[in-house]
Design a protein around this motif. Structure first.
Motif, PDB file in Angstrom:
ATOM      1  N   TYR A  12      -6.638 -19.338 -29.376  1.00 34.23           N
ATOM      2  CA  TYR A  12      -7.788 -20.238 -29.349  1.00 34.23           C
ATOM      3  C   TYR A  12      -8.279 -20.418 -27.912  1.00 34.23           C
ATOM      4  O   TYR A  12      -9.485 -20.403 -27.648  1.00 34.23           O
ATOM      5  N   PHE A  13      -7.340 -20.590 -26.974  1.00 36.38           N
ATOM      6  CA  PHE A  13      -7.693 -20.733 -25.557  1.00 36.38           C
ATOM      7  C   PHE A  13      -8.439 -19.492 -25.072  1.00 36.38           C
ATOM      8  O   PHE A  13      -9.446 -19.595 -24.363  1.00 36.38           O
ATOM      9  N   LEU A  14      -7.948 -18.308 -25.459  1.00 38.75           N
ATOM     10  CA  LEU A  14      -8.586 -17.060 -25.041  1.00 38.75           C
ATOM     11  C   LEU A  14      -9.978 -16.933 -25.628  1.00 38.75           C
ATOM     12  O   LEU A  14     -10.932 -16.542 -24.936  1.00 38.75           O
ATOM     13  N   ASP A  41      -8.201 -36.315 -27.445  1.00 39.28           N
ATOM     14  CA  ASP A  41      -7.052 -35.843 -28.221  1.00 39.28           C
ATOM     15  C   ASP A  41      -6.209 -37.014 -28.693  1.00 39.28           C
ATOM     16  O   ASP A  41      -6.030 -38.011 -27.970  1.00 39.28           O
ATOM     17  N   GLY A  42      -5.674 -36.875 -29.890  1.00 38.07           N
ATOM     18  CA  GLY A  42      -4.818 -37.906 -30.441  1.00 38.07           C
ATOM     19  C   GLY A  42      -5.549 -38.890 -31.327  1.00 38.07           C
ATOM     20  O   GLY A  42      -4.914 -39.683 -32.037  1.00 38.07           O
ATOM     21  N   GLN A  43      -6.887 -38.867 -31.336  1.00 37.95           N
ATOM     22  CA  GLN A  43      -7.670 -39.746 -32.191  1.00 37.95           C
ATOM     23  C   GLN A  43      -8.311 -38.909 -33.297  1.00 37.95           C
ATOM     24  O   GLN A  43      -9.088 -37.995 -33.004  1.00 37.95           O
ATOM     25  N   PRO A  44      -7.976 -39.164 -34.569  1.00 40.58           N
ATOM     26  CA  PRO A  44      -8.528 -38.376 -35.674  1.00 40.58           C
ATOM     27  C   PRO A  44     -10.049 -38.333 -35.619  1.00 40.58           C
ATOM     28  O   PRO A  44     -10.705 -39.364 -35.466  1.00 40.58           O
ATOM     29  N   CYS A  45     -10.604 -37.134 -35.724  1.00 39.95           N
ATOM     30  CA  CYS A  45     -12.050 -36.986 -35.537  1.00 39.95           C
ATOM     31  C   CYS A  45     -12.578 -35.833 -36.376  1.00 39.95           C
ATOM     32  O   CYS A  45     -12.001 -34.747 -36.394  1.00 39.95           O
ATOM     33  N   LEU A  61     -19.870 -25.088 -30.548  1.00 41.14           N
ATOM     34  CA  LEU A  61     -19.089 -26.325 -30.538  1.00 41.14           C
ATOM     35  C   LEU A  61     -17.769 -26.145 -29.788  1.00 41.14           C
ATOM     36  O   LEU A  61     -17.367 -26.996 -28.990  1.00 41.14           O
ATOM     37  N   VAL A  62     -17.089 -25.035 -30.058  1.00 41.29           N
ATOM     38  CA  VAL A  62     -15.802 -24.770 -29.409  1.00 41.29           C
ATOM     39  C   VAL A  62     -15.951 -24.721 -27.891  1.00 41.29           C
ATOM     40  O   VAL A  62     -15.101 -25.226 -27.149  1.00 41.29           O
ATOM     41  N   THR A  63     -17.027 -24.129 -27.420  1.00 40.08           N
ATOM     42  CA  THR A  63     -17.197 -23.923 -25.974  1.00 40.08           C
ATOM     43  C   THR A  63     -17.860 -25.100 -25.263  1.00 40.08           C
ATOM     44  O   THR A  63     -17.806 -25.169 -24.032  1.00 40.08           O
ATOM     45  N   THR A  64     -18.490 -26.009 -26.003  1.00 40.14           N
ATOM     46  CA  THR A  64     -19.174 -27.122 -25.340  1.00 40.14           C
ATOM     47  C   THR A  64     -18.373 -28.423 -25.386  1.00 40.14           C
ATOM     48  O   THR A  64     -18.679 -29.350 -24.636  1.00 40.14           O
ATOM     49  N   SER A  71      -8.401 -30.342 -26.818  1.00 39.37           N
ATOM     50  CA  SER A  71      -7.797 -29.040 -26.525  1.00 39.37           C
ATOM     51  C   SER A  71      -7.951 -28.076 -27.687  1.00 39.37           C
ATOM     52  O   SER A  71      -7.907 -26.854 -27.506  1.00 39.37           O
ATOM     53  N   LEU A  72      -8.166 -28.620 -28.913  1.00 39.52           N
ATOM     54  CA  LEU A  72      -8.276 -27.767 -30.103  1.00 39.52           C
ATOM     55  C   LEU A  72      -9.257 -28.387 -31.075  1.00 39.52           C
ATOM     56  O   LEU A  72      -9.206 -29.593 -31.350  1.00 39.52           O
TER      57      LEU A  72
END
Length: 534
Positions: A12-14, A41-45, A61-64, A71-72
Motif C-alpha cells: 500500500y505504501f509503495l 488514525d485510531g478513530q473509526p472513519c 483519495l489514497v494519494t491526497t 496511514s491506511l
C-alpha cells in the motif's frame, strides 16, 4: 477513545508513493482543500466520495489523504476486478481492497450477498481504520450524481448498535467531493474538497440504534448526498454544465486570480440557479407571476449562453478575445511571438519526445481499443484509469530500457532520463499553449470585423444579464477580480505577476502555466461534452 488501527502494508505504501507521482504527471494540478479536517488514525472513519472516474477516484483519495493523518485507507472495488491476471487486478488486491458484489454485474438468477464483506468492514472500523466507500454504487460518466445507496448509513447504524454499551464510541463519516475539469484528458486539473466530518455516537444518535426507523437511514443518506453534491459539478444535464461554465467565464473573465476551488464553487452556483429555473413546476407551485417570470428570464439566459458558446467554439476563440478585441497589427505581432516561442520549445523537446513517444503510442492504442468495448456512458469513466496504468507500465519500460541501452553511463542516465522527460513535458505544455494561442489569433484575422462586432454586442448584452443575475439573485461580489484574488488567488494557474517571479518559478515543481482552468494538453480548449443520456 482512539484505537490501534491496522498497520500500513508495504504494498500500500509503495502504491501510494508510485501513483502520487503518476497522478502528478497525468494531471496538471491536484488541489486539495481541508485535508486537516480528516479524523486521524485510531478513530473509526468512513470516507465517502462521488464516483465518476472509476479506479482513478480511489487513487486520488489514497494519494491526497495525508499519511500523517491516515496511514491506511481501506478501499472497496467491484468484485469482477479481482482474480484476473492483469496489473490492475494485482494493484487492487495488493492494496488490501475489499471486493463488493454489484447486482448489475451478475445475472438475475445469481446470488449477490455482501454480508461477509460488510461484517469485515465493520470489524475494520472498530479497530479504528478508515474505510473508503462510494455511495453511488458504481462509477458513471454522467453530469449528475446517481442516487446514493443506503449502505453507508446502514453501516453507521450497525456499528453504533454493536457498540451501544459504550455511549461515547465515535464513528465519523468523512465526505469528500472530487471534481475533474476534464477527467480523461492529460494535464487537466483536479479539485479534492474534504468537508467537515459528521460525528456519530450511541449517546448522541439514539435514532440510529436498532431497531431503527428506515426514515432515519434515508435522512442520513440524503445528508451525505447533499454535502458531496455541493462541493462538485453536479448538474441535471451537460447543457447546464456548459452554460454555467460560460456564465462563470463572463462573470470572472480570463485573468481573474481565482483558485480552482473558487472556480468550481462559482460554476456550481450557476448550475444551482439554472437547474432550479429548468425544473418542472408542479400544480400549485410558483403561482406568483413574478417568480415564474424570473425563472423564464433565467432559462432564456441559459439558452443564450449556449448559443454564444456555440459561436465561440465554431470560431475557435476564447471569450476573452471578444471581451478585449485586438487591432490587426497587434494580432500579427502576437502571432509572431507565439509561433516563434512554440517552435523554439518544440525544437528543444525533440530528444525528450523520442522517450515519450512509446508511452503516448501505448496509451492511445489501449484507450482506442477499450472505447470499442461499450457505449460512452459505460467506458468513458475508465479512460483515465487506462491511461494511468498503461502510461505507468510503458513509462517504466522506457526508463529502464534507456538506462540499460546506455549501460556505461547508467549511473547518470538513470536520473537524467526521468528529469529530461519531466522537463520535456513542461516544454511541450508551454509549446502547445503557445500554438493554441497562435491559431486562436489566426482565426480572429479570418473571422471578419462584422462577425466579431456582432459577437461583441452579444457578449455585452450577456455580461449585463449575467452581472444582474450574479449580484441580485446570487449575492456574488460586484468586483470578482478583487474578491477572488484576496480569497485564494495564489493558487491560480498563471505563474506570477512579475517577470522575475515568473522566471524564478519556471523550473518549480508547483509551476503551472495555464491561465484558464479549462485548458488541457491539446491543441484546442475542451468546451463540449459527449451527448449521452442521464
Amino acid at each position: 477513545m482512539d484505537r490501534k488501527s491496522t498497520k500500513c502494508p508495504w504494498s500500500y505504501f509503495l502504491i501510494r508513493l508510485l501513483f502520487k507521482f503518476v497522478l502528478k504527471i497525468f494531471y496538471g494540478s491536484i488541489v486539495v482543500e481541508n485535508s486537516d479536517l480528516i479524523p486521524p488514525d485510531g478513530q473509526p472513519c468512513i470516507v465517502c466520495a462521488n464516483h465518476s472516474n472509476s479506479l482513478t477516484d480511489a487513487l486520488v483519495l489514497v494519494t491526497t489523504i495525508p499519511s500523517g493523518k491516515r496511514s491506511l485507507l481501506r478501499l472497496t472495488a467491484k468484485a469482477t476486478q479481482f482474480g484476473k491476471r492483469t496489473f490492475t487486478s494485482w494493484l487492487i488486491e495488493s492494496a488490501g481492497t475489499v471486493p463488493i458484489k454489484r447486482r448489475s454485474d451478475y445475472s438475475e438468477d445469481a446470488k449477490v450477498d455482501n454480508t461477509d464483506v460488510m461484517s469485515h468492514l465493520m470489524d475494520a472500523l472498530e479497530l479504528g481504520d478508515a474505510v473508503c466507500l462510494f455511495p453511488e454504487g458504481k462509477s458513471r460518466y454522467h453530469p449528475t450524481m446517481a442516487p446514493l445507496k443506503t449502505g453507508v448509513a446502514r453501516i453507521v447504524s450497525d456499528v453504533l448498535s454493536r457498540n451501544r454499551d459504550d455511549p461515547n464510541f465515535t464513528i465519523y463519516v468523512q465526505n469528500c467531493s472530487i471534481t475533474y475539469t476534464h477527467r480523461q484528458h492529460w494535464r487537466s486539473d483536479v479539485l479534492v474538497t474534504y468537508h467537515p466530518p459528521i460525528r456519530f455516537t450511541p449517546k448522541d444518535n439514539p435514532e440510529l440504534l436498532k431497531p431503527i426507523d428506515y426514515a432515519n437511514i434515508l435522512q442520513l443518506t440524503e445528508n451525505i448526498r447533499r454535502q458531496i453534491s455541493q462541493g462538485t459539478v453536479d448538474a441535471p444535464s451537460w447543457e447546464i454544465v456548459r452554460s454555467a461554465k460560460c456564465a462563470a467565464n463572463i462573470y470572472a473573465p480570463l485573468g481573474t486570480m481565482m483558485s480552482l476551488g473558487d472556480y468550481v464553487r462559482l460554476v456550481k452556483a450557476y448550475i444551482n440557479v439554472f437547474a432550479v429555473a429548468h425544473a418542472p413546476v408542479s400544480q400549485g407551485e410558483k403561482e406568483e407571476s413574478s417568480l415564474r417570470e424570473e425563472d423564464d428570464r433565467i432559462v432564456r439566459l441559459c439558452a443564450d449562453l449556449k448559443v454564444y458558446q456555440d459561436q465561440l467554439a465554431r470560431l475557435g476563440v476564447k471569450d476573452d478575445r471578444i471581451r478585449r478585441p485586438l487591432k490587426p497589427y497587434t494580432i500579427a505581432y502576437r502571432m509572431t511571438i507565439r509561433l516563434t516561442w512554440s517552435l523554439f520549445l518544440l525544437s528543444i523537446s525533440v530528444p525528450g519526445l523520442l522517450l515519450w513517444f512509446p508511452v503516448l503510442l501505448t496509451t492511445a492504442y489501449s484507450v482506442r481499443n477499450f472505447k470499442k468495448t461499450g457505449p460512452i456512458w459505460d467506458t468513458w469513466d475508465e479512460i483515465a484509469q487506462y491511461k494511468l496504468i498503461y502510461g505507468l507500465m510503458s513509462g517504466l519500460c522506457v526508463w529502464f530500457g534507456a538506462t540499460v541501452a546506455t549501460l556505461p553511463l547508467a549511473g547518470v542516465t538513470f536520473f537524467a532520463i526521468p528529469l529530461l522527460m519531466w522537463m520535456t513535458l513542461r516544454w511541450i505544455e508551454d509549446a502547445i499553449a503557445a500554438f493554441r494561442a497562435f491559431f486562436s489569433l489566426l482565426r480572429l484575422l479570418f473571422a471578419g470585423s462584422k462577425t466579431l462586432a456582432m459577437l461583441g454586442e452579444t457578449r455585452k448584452d450577456l455580461h449585463e444579464r449575467v452581472k444582474e443575475l450574479s449580484m441580485k439573485s446570487m449575492q456574488l461580489p460586484e468586483n470578482p477580480e478583487g474578491y477572488f484574488s484576496s480569497s485564494g488567488g495564489k493558487h491560480k494557474g498563471r505563474v506570477g505577476s512579475t517577470v522575475w517571479e515568473s522566471s524564478t518559478k519556471y523550473f518549480s515543481l508547483r509551476r503551472r502555466r495555464k491561465r484558464d482552468w479549462n485548458e488541457t494538453l491539446r491543441l484546442y480548449d475542451v468546451v463540449d461534452f459527449p451527448q449521452i443520456g442521464n
